[in-house]
Write a protein that holds these residues in place. Structure first.
Motif, mmCIF file in Angstrom:
data_model
loop_
_atom_site.group_PDB
_atom_site.id
_atom_site.type_symbol
_atom_site.label_atom_id
_atom_site.label_comp_id
_atom_site.label_asym_id
_atom_site.label_seq_id
_atom_site.Cartn_x
_atom_site.Cartn_y
_atom_site.Cartn_z
ATOM 1 N N CYS A 180 0.898 -1.210 -0.143
ATOM 2 C CA CYS A 180 0.201 0.154 0.067
ATOM 3 C C CYS A 180 0.877 1.285 -0.104
ATOM 4 O O CYS A 180 2.024 1.538 0.774
ATOM 5 C CB CYS A 180 -0.793 0.022 1.479
ATOM 6 S SG CYS A 180 -2.013 1.608 1.324
ATOM 7 N N GLU A 212 -6.813 7.439 0.183
ATOM 8 C CA GLU A 212 -5.646 7.782 -1.574
ATOM 9 C C GLU A 212 -5.307 7.485 -2.015
ATOM 10 O O GLU A 212 -4.086 6.908 -2.831
ATOM 11 C CB GLU A 212 -5.178 9.484 -1.723
ATOM 12 C CG GLU A 212 -5.744 10.497 -1.513
ATOM 13 C CD GLU A 212 -5.818 10.830 0.273
ATOM 14 O OE1 GLU A 212 -5.001 10.593 1.403
ATOM 15 O OE2 GLU A 212 -6.702 11.631 0.623
ATOM 16 N N ASP A 261 -2.684 3.777 -2.169
ATOM 17 C CA ASP A 261 -3.403 2.846 -4.080
ATOM 18 C C ASP A 261 -2.858 1.499 -2.997
ATOM 19 O O ASP A 261 -1.800 0.908 -2.471
ATOM 20 C CB ASP A 261 -2.205 2.573 -5.124
ATOM 21 C CG ASP A 261 -3.152 3.878 -5.696
ATOM 22 O OD1 ASP A 261 -3.879 4.188 -5.643
ATOM 23 O OD2 ASP A 261 -2.325 4.950 -6.528
ATOM 24 N N GLU A 313 -1.617 -2.781 -4.500
ATOM 25 C CA GLU A 313 -1.374 -3.853 -5.322
ATOM 26 C C GLU A 313 -1.498 -5.396 -4.456
ATOM 27 O O GLU A 313 -0.452 -5.441 -3.113
ATOM 28 C CB GLU A 313 0.434 -3.190 -5.623
ATOM 29 C CG GLU A 313 -0.196 -1.869 -6.949
ATOM 30 C CD GLU A 313 1.564 -1.630 -6.772
ATOM 31 O OE1 GLU A 313 1.905 -0.893 -7.970
ATOM 32 O OE2 GLU A 313 2.748 -1.711 -6.980
ATOM 33 N N ARG A 321 -4.610 -4.325 -8.579
ATOM 34 C CA ARG A 321 -4.248 -2.995 -7.729
ATOM 35 C C ARG A 321 -5.807 -2.818 -7.869
ATOM 36 O O ARG A 321 -6.685 -2.439 -8.882
ATOM 37 C CB ARG A 321 -3.883 -2.186 -9.509
ATOM 38 C CG ARG A 321 -3.665 -0.678 -8.917
ATOM 39 C CD ARG A 321 -2.435 -0.099 -10.363
ATOM 40 N NE ARG A 321 -1.191 -0.431 -9.753
ATOM 41 C CZ ARG A 321 -0.648 -0.728 -10.864
ATOM 42 N NH1 ARG A 321 -0.902 -0.694 -12.197
ATOM 43 N NH2 ARG A 321 0.294 -1.117 -10.557
ATOM 44 N N GLN A 328 -7.950 0.363 -5.173
ATOM 45 C CA GLN A 328 -7.313 1.881 -4.149
ATOM 46 C C GLN A 328 -8.278 1.194 -2.604
ATOM 47 O O GLN A 328 -8.837 0.271 -2.694
ATOM 48 C CB GLN A 328 -9.187 2.653 -4.897
ATOM 49 C CG GLN A 328 -8.326 3.587 -5.937
ATOM 50 C CD GLN A 328 -9.392 4.394 -7.187
ATOM 51 O OE1 GLN A 328 -10.993 3.960 -6.312
ATOM 52 N NE2 GLN A 328 -9.060 5.375 -7.725
#
Length: 90
Positions: free
Chosen positions: A17, A42, A44, A46, A60, A62
């Protein structure tokens, strides 16, 4: 935010993250394990695994997609502090 990810595969995965202000989290998640973690809104996320050819990106996302529960604020519940004096500070 409180987030959660369950590894539903039969292989170990790595959850990464990344977020603002140099936020970074990396954890190994074993098969069928649930990882609970905090992530900026905000952020991201993976999901990586290791295949025959090396590391493979599986997914991937959010951070908002992994939200466990909504953050509590009086405004989110349409509650005013006048009607609920126990919410007032001081």
């Amino acid at each position: 935010m409180s987030c959660g990810y369950r590894n539903t595969t039969e292989r170990m995965v790595i959850v990464r993250c990344c977020g603002p202000d140099q936020f970074y989290l990396e954890r190994v998640v074993f098969p069928f394990e649930l990882l609970s973690f905090h992530c900026p809104p905000e952020g991201d996320v993976e999901i990586w695994t290791h295949g025959l050819g090396g590391p493979e990106l599986l997914e991937r996302l959010q951070g908002r997609e992994l939200l466990i529960e909504q953050p509590f604020t009086p405004a989110a519940m349409n509650v005013t502090t006048e009607a609920t004096p126990w919410l007032q500070t001081g």
